[in-house]
Design a protein around this motif. Structure first.
Motif, PDB file in Angstrom:
ATOM      1  N   SER A 236      -7.573  -9.454 -37.936  1.00 22.87           N
ATOM      2  CA  SER A 236      -7.758 -10.602 -38.821  1.00 22.87           C
ATOM      3  C   SER A 236      -6.510 -11.469 -38.786  1.00 22.87           C
ATOM      4  O   SER A 236      -5.383 -10.956 -38.822  1.00 22.87           O
ATOM      5  CB  SER A 236      -8.001 -10.126 -40.257  1.00 22.87           C
ATOM      6  OG  SER A 236      -9.134  -9.309 -40.324  1.00 22.87           O
TER       7      SER A 236
ATOM      8  N   LEU B 166      -8.078 -11.059 -48.693  1.00 20.16           N
ATOM      9  CA  LEU B 166      -9.189 -10.796 -47.780  1.00 20.16           C
ATOM     10  C   LEU B 166     -10.118  -9.756 -48.391  1.00 20.16           C
ATOM     11  O   LEU B 166      -9.682  -8.697 -48.841  1.00 20.16           O
ATOM     12  CB  LEU B 166      -8.649 -10.298 -46.436  1.00 20.16           C
ATOM     13  CG  LEU B 166      -9.674 -10.018 -45.346  1.00 20.16           C
ATOM     14  CD1 LEU B 166     -10.287 -11.319 -44.838  1.00 20.16           C
ATOM     15  CD2 LEU B 166      -9.010  -9.259 -44.186  1.00 20.16           C
TER      16      LEU B 166
ATOM     17  N   ASP C 261     -14.320  -8.530 -43.124  1.00 21.92           N
ATOM     18  CA  ASP C 261     -14.389  -9.187 -41.828  1.00 21.92           C
ATOM     19  C   ASP C 261     -15.751  -8.944 -41.203  1.00 21.92           C
ATOM     20  O   ASP C 261     -16.357  -7.887 -41.396  1.00 21.92           O
ATOM     21  CB  ASP C 261     -13.329  -8.613 -40.877  1.00 21.92           C
ATOM     22  CG  ASP C 261     -12.053  -9.421 -40.905  1.00 21.92           C
ATOM     23  OD1 ASP C 261     -12.143 -10.651 -41.033  1.00 21.92           O
ATOM     24  OD2 ASP C 261     -10.974  -8.819 -40.794  1.00 21.92           O
TER      25      ASP C 261
ATOM     26  N   HIS D  86     -14.663 -14.407 -41.711  1.00 20.01           N
ATOM     27  CA  HIS D  86     -13.829 -13.658 -42.650  1.00 20.01           C
ATOM     28  C   HIS D  86     -14.309 -14.006 -44.056  1.00 20.01           C
ATOM     29  O   HIS D  86     -14.744 -15.126 -44.319  1.00 20.01           O
ATOM     30  CB  HIS D  86     -12.352 -14.039 -42.516  1.00 20.01           C
ATOM     31  CG  HIS D  86     -11.845 -14.047 -41.116  1.00 20.01           C
ATOM     32  ND1 HIS D  86     -11.571 -12.899 -40.414  1.00 20.01           N
ATOM     33  CD2 HIS D  86     -11.565 -15.081 -40.272  1.00 20.01           C
ATOM     34  CE1 HIS D  86     -11.139 -13.210 -39.204  1.00 20.01           C
ATOM     35  NE2 HIS D  86     -11.126 -14.529 -39.096  1.00 20.01           N
TER      36      HIS D  86
END
Length: 279
Positions: free
Chosen positions: A3, A18, A21, A26
């Motif tokens: 990522s 985050l 993914d 994302h």
């Protein structure tokens, strides 16, 4: 799949971290300008934009408390598509259960009943989900289940140019080039049922599911397994599996190679689960 560093902002949304993914995007936890926490899915590239637009179209037609609602869609300054959805306070099923041991049937039933509700709403909107892997199921502290990621979804009963989804959960008809129907998602739910009840894959009985790497299995081998090989009987893995009785039979019906031999819809699967486990 690595990522990139999280951007500071996505359009007017401030990125906090985050969440996950995927092959095409994302997913970030973000704050809107009004301070509302949301999930923002950002395409990996301009070329992945159509996948997110398709997902946004599907989400806009789905009405279910078990499927996070679409807030808006947009485009970044560099041309990448993003979609914004409501954020649920929940974790992926894989963060709650490591799939190395069986779960009690009543707990499994409560989880899959909620999955059937989400699938019913998606099917009512005219789509099949097609990717019922555990990371796409989010579980809240109060036991509520949510189904996310419609990136592999497709219109019901319309032919696909190629199979979609995660190979471990893909129904035989997808490999055969047949259009997905409600029973296609019933098959994926059957794989999940089997894993939750046994801690194993239906086709790899000698390996604990939590230690199994499905990516290491080639596409041709997955095709053979789903289309030709019978699942290992639950009785091989579950102590007292004979007591499961009709539940074991139901799981194997969900994994039938022919769609017509499975429960026809998630609603019918849920109704049978409710009678078997929660009455």
């Amino acid at each position: 799949m690595t990522s990139p560093p999280a951007p500071a902002r996505i359009s007017s949304y401030r990125v906090e971290g985050l969440l996950g993914d995927g092959a095409s995007a994302h997913v970030y936890r973000c704050l809107s300008s009004a301070g509302q926490a949301v999930a923002v899915k950002l395409a990996r590239s301009v070329e992945h934009g159509p996948v997110l637009h398709r997902e946004a179209d599907y989400l806009s037609r789905i009405d279910s408390p078990r499927v996070p609602a679409l807030v808006e869609r947009g485009q970044t300054a560099d041309g990448r598509t993003f979609l914004v959805s409501s954020l649920v306070d929940a974790v992926p099923l894989t963060a709650w259960h490591d799939f190395s041991r069986p779960l009690p049937p009543v707990i499994v039933g409560k989880l899959v009943l909620q999955l059937c509700e989400a699938l019913g709403a998606i099917h009512a909107a005219g789509y099949a989900h097609l990717d019922l892997k555990p990371p796409n199921l989010l579980l809240a502290r109060d036991g509520q289940l949510y189904l996310v990621d419609l990136g592999s979804a497709a219109p019901l009963l319309e032919p696909l140019p190629r199979p979609r989804g995660t190979r471990e959960f893909m129904a035989p008809e997808l490999y055969r080039g047949q259009p997905p129907g409600p029973a296609t998602d019933v098959y994926g739910a059957g794989v999940l049922l089997y894993q939750l009840l046994t801690g194993r894959s239906p086709f790899f009985p000698n390996t604990v599911r939590g230690q199994f790497d499905p990516v290491a299995v080639g596409e041709d081998e997955w095709r053979r397994l789903h289309c030709s090989q019978a699942p290992t009987p639950l009785s091989r893995h579950v102590d007292g599996a004979g007591e499961l009785g009709a539940l074991g039979e139901l799981v194997h019906q969900c994994l039938a190679k022919v769609p017509a031999e499975r429960p026809e819809t998630p609603a019918l699967l849920g109704a049978r689960l409710r009678v078997l486990l929660l009455s």
